[in-house]
Design a protein around this motif. Sequence first.
Motif, PDB file in Angstrom:
ATOM      1  N   TRP A 151     -23.308 -21.168 110.690  1.00 35.54           N
ATOM      2  CA  TRP A 151     -22.944 -21.860 109.379  1.00 35.54           C
ATOM      3  C   TRP A 151     -21.844 -23.112 109.483  1.00 35.54           C
ATOM      4  N   GLU A 155     -27.659 -22.228 109.233  1.00 33.49           N
ATOM      5  CA  GLU A 155     -27.650 -21.851 107.881  1.00 33.49           C
ATOM      6  C   GLU A 155     -26.769 -22.629 107.138  1.00 33.49           C
ATOM      7  N   ASP A 158     -26.215 -22.024 103.667  1.00 29.50           N
ATOM      8  CA  ASP A 158     -25.659 -21.300 102.677  1.00 29.50           C
ATOM      9  C   ASP A 158     -24.864 -20.182 102.974  1.00 29.50           C
ATOM     10  N   GLY A 185     -23.297 -17.764 101.139  1.00 24.46           N
ATOM     11  CA  GLY A 185     -23.979 -16.610 100.625  1.00 24.46           C
ATOM     12  C   GLY A 185     -24.988 -15.886 101.439  1.00 24.46           C
ATOM     13  N   ALA A 186     -25.976 -16.577 101.839  1.00 25.59           N
ATOM     14  CA  ALA A 186     -26.992 -16.176 102.601  1.00 25.59           C
ATOM     15  C   ALA A 186     -26.871 -15.452 103.920  1.00 25.59           C
ATOM     16  N   ALA A 229     -24.778 -12.270 103.439  1.00 36.03           N
ATOM     17  CA  ALA A 229     -25.862 -11.337 102.976  1.00 36.03           C
ATOM     18  C   ALA A 229     -26.586 -10.887 104.264  1.00 36.03           C
ATOM     19  N   ALA A 230     -26.828 -11.525 105.113  1.00 41.11           N
ATOM     20  CA  ALA A 230     -27.979 -11.313 106.108  1.00 41.11           C
ATOM     21  C   ALA A 230     -27.321 -10.516 107.443  1.00 41.11           C
TER      22      ALA A 230
END
Length: 332
Positions: free
Chosen positions: A31, A63, A65, A67-68, A71-72
């Motif tokens: 990220w 990535e 995002d 938050g994504a 979460a993953a």
Amino acid sequence: MAEAPVAVLGAGSWGTALAIELGRHQPVLLWSHSAQEVAALARDRENRHYLPGVPFPESLQMEADLGAALAAAAEVLVVVPSHAFAGLLARIAELAPELPALCWATKGFDPESGGLLSEVAAHYLPHAGRAVLSGPTFAAEVARGLPTAITVAADDPALAERLARRLRSDHFRPYTATDLVGVQVGGAAKNVMAIAAGISDGLGFGANARAALITRGLSEITRLGLALGGEKETFMGLAGLGDLVLTCTDDQSRNRRLGLALAAGQDVAEARAAIGQEVEGINTAREVWHKARELGIEMPITEQTYRVLYEGLDPRRAVHNLLARQMRAEGL
């Protein structure tokens, strides 16, 4: 069911290198705060700015995002500069307040509070396990798969073991520890000594002076670490002596290069701009010097490096000040 990835938060040279290393044997999400950077990394399948010519493994995906990514993720590894650490953790706390564990590979102190990054983590994520990755590592060598050994320290031995298993490969060897304080102090304060070593070498003072500086620098780091609650043995290990020797003796070190530039007559702003990447030792010199004064700890190399960086002291004068100190017995 597909294996859950490790989320590496921060796509600078060190974050990218760790993502590449982890991605050689497991899924990884890398990220970045910049959507434009994420798009470029996904398109090029390499970090052309920091690690050109080192391709991403297939299991490394980008990535945009946060938050994504959280979460993953099976594990979260933060690799941003120390000045951005608290801000990112505030966002993580909003998006994933029940995050079970947090690991970071950032080296430095929090510039706002002057505290250890573990204290920042405890503030924002009080229920999460905390772990730090540190040791003698240059990003380019890790990214190229060259042999490397590091320390994973955690407040829970089981967390350290779990992260070490994630990191281990045939060329990347993690050792576990529980001295979260000592590993952080060693990884941060060595950057100040690297600036001093660069100044010494840049002034042509030779190998004798460099060896003395590293040795006495280790004493300073150890004094600070013990005062903050670290364990003496830590400073003779990878996160202490190992990281100190590496960053003081090789020009891959940005902190050492800053010292070389200062010795050549550049000011801090010019040297920083020429390096073009984060130089953690600049902020750390201020935080360590203030911490030393607060605790009443003698750290003469740190003091002179601070004065060069923040008070405009001539580097040659700084060396003279160190040599003119009153004689004393060797020891901590």
